[in-house]
Design a protein around this motif. Structure first.
Motif, PDB file in Angstrom:
ATOM      1  N   VAL A  13       0.848  -1.189   0.000  1.00  0.00           N
ATOM      2  CA  VAL A  13       0.000   0.000   0.000  1.00  0.00           C
ATOM      3  C   VAL A  13       0.885   1.241   0.000  1.00  0.00           C
ATOM      4  O   VAL A  13       1.881   1.308   0.706  1.00  0.00           O
ATOM      5  CB  VAL A  13      -0.918  -0.005   1.244  1.00  0.00           C
ATOM      6  N   ASN A  16       1.061   5.657   0.023  1.00  0.00           N
ATOM      7  CA  ASN A  16       0.670   6.745   0.903  1.00  0.00           C
ATOM      8  C   ASN A  16      -0.858   6.864   0.932  1.00  0.00           C
ATOM      9  O   ASN A  16      -1.517   6.911  -0.103  1.00  0.00           O
ATOM     10  CB  ASN A  16       1.320   8.009   0.343  1.00  0.00           C
ATOM     11  N   GLU A  17      -1.450   6.926   2.139  1.00  0.00           N
ATOM     12  CA  GLU A  17      -2.912   7.017   2.268  1.00  0.00           C
ATOM     13  C   GLU A  17      -3.465   8.246   1.554  1.00  0.00           C
ATOM     14  O   GLU A  17      -4.498   8.173   0.888  1.00  0.00           O
ATOM     15  CB  GLU A  17      -3.320   7.040   3.740  1.00  0.00           C
ATOM     16  N   TRP A  30      -3.806   7.680  -2.100  1.00  0.00           N
ATOM     17  CA  TRP A  30      -4.984   6.861  -2.429  1.00  0.00           C
ATOM     18  C   TRP A  30      -6.279   7.630  -2.246  1.00  0.00           C
ATOM     19  O   TRP A  30      -7.254   7.415  -2.974  1.00  0.00           O
ATOM     20  CB  TRP A  30      -4.990   5.574  -1.604  1.00  0.00           C
ATOM     21  N   GLN A  31      -6.324   8.567  -1.283  1.00  0.00           N
ATOM     22  CA  GLN A  31      -7.516   9.384  -1.087  1.00  0.00           C
ATOM     23  C   GLN A  31      -7.770  10.254  -2.314  1.00  0.00           C
ATOM     24  O   GLN A  31      -8.902  10.398  -2.767  1.00  0.00           O
ATOM     25  CB  GLN A  31      -7.369  10.232   0.182  1.00  0.00           C
ATOM     26  N   LYS A  83      -7.045   1.101   1.030  1.00  0.00           N
ATOM     27  CA  LYS A  83      -5.724   1.734   1.060  1.00  0.00           C
ATOM     28  C   LYS A  83      -5.813   3.190   1.513  1.00  0.00           C
ATOM     29  O   LYS A  83      -4.909   3.692   2.178  1.00  0.00           O
ATOM     30  CB  LYS A  83      -5.092   1.674  -0.325  1.00  0.00           C
ATOM     31  N   ALA A  84      -6.887   3.859   1.140  1.00  0.00           N
ATOM     32  CA  ALA A  84      -7.023   5.286   1.441  1.00  0.00           C
ATOM     33  C   ALA A  84      -7.488   5.540   2.873  1.00  0.00           C
ATOM     34  O   ALA A  84      -7.105   6.539   3.486  1.00  0.00           O
ATOM     35  CB  ALA A  84      -8.017   5.931   0.458  1.00  0.00           C
ATOM     36  N   TYR A  85      -8.332   4.664   3.389  1.00  0.00           N
ATOM     37  CA  TYR A  85      -8.939   4.869   4.705  1.00  0.00           C
ATOM     38  C   TYR A  85      -8.889   3.583   5.538  1.00  0.00           C
ATOM     39  O   TYR A  85      -9.924   3.072   5.965  1.00  0.00           O
ATOM     40  CB  TYR A  85     -10.391   5.331   4.537  1.00  0.00           C
ATOM     41  N   PRO A  86      -7.710   3.039   5.792  1.00  0.00           N
ATOM     42  CA  PRO A  86      -7.616   1.739   6.467  1.00  0.00           C
ATOM     43  C   PRO A  86      -8.152   1.732   7.902  1.00  0.00           C
ATOM     44  O   PRO A  86      -8.580   0.693   8.388  1.00  0.00           O
ATOM     45  CB  PRO A  86      -6.117   1.422   6.451  1.00  0.00           C
TER      46      PRO A  86
END
Length: 157
Positions: A70, A72-73, A76-77, A104-107
């Motif tokens: 994964v 960087n969050e 992915w956001q 990946k964006a909001y784990p």
């Protein structure tokens, strides 16, 4: 068109592509989520099989980390906010891709919060204006409900 079992996954395979095919298969085959782990384990070659446990979410996370780390969050956001349904991408494929991106964006987000975000992005990004209008009128609570409504509208049933 009949259902096609995904090929076996090997350590040198493309995990994200394989995972998309696998999830599409289990969803179309109406396999209950509780049985996904067993299905997935039967399709792993030796090396990936050695790194997994007996819980589907743990299996998925383990394979994801090993074969498709994964990023960087925040990255992915931004990707999920700009994601729209691609030409030739089915509603089922589009929703599955959104789910993986949201993981990946909001784990750390609770499931209900993530489902609302997914529902909103699904409605915003679906390419059919007719389906989009129906979804805005019906106001589904979660992504799964939006997907069912969209599929019904698309097939005319």
């Amino acid at each position: 068109m009949g259902l096609r079992l995904p090929p076996h996954f090997s350590a040198n395979g493309d995990w994200e592509l394989w995972a998309s095919c696998f999830e599409l298969y289990v969803l179309q085959a109406n396999i209950s989520e509780g049985l996904w782990t067993k299905e997935l384990l039967t399709l792993l070659e030796d090396e990936p099989f050695r790194v997994v446990s007996n819980d589907y979410k743990a299996v998925y996370a383990c394979l994801q980390q090993q074969f498709a780390p994964v990023g960087n969050e925040l990255e992915w956001q931004f990707k999920i906010q700009n994601r729209v349904q691609k030409v030739g991408e089915s509603l089922l494929e589009y929703s599955g891709n959104l789910r993986r991106m949201a993981d990946k964006a909001y784990p750390s987000w609770p499931s209900t919060q993530r489902q609302e975000l997914l529902r909103n992005q699904f409605i915003q990004g679906v390419h059919s204006p007719t389906v989009q209008l129906l979804l805005m009128k019906e106001v589904p609570k979660m992504l799964d409900e939006a997907l069912k409504l969209a599929c019904r509208q698309e097939t005319g049933s």
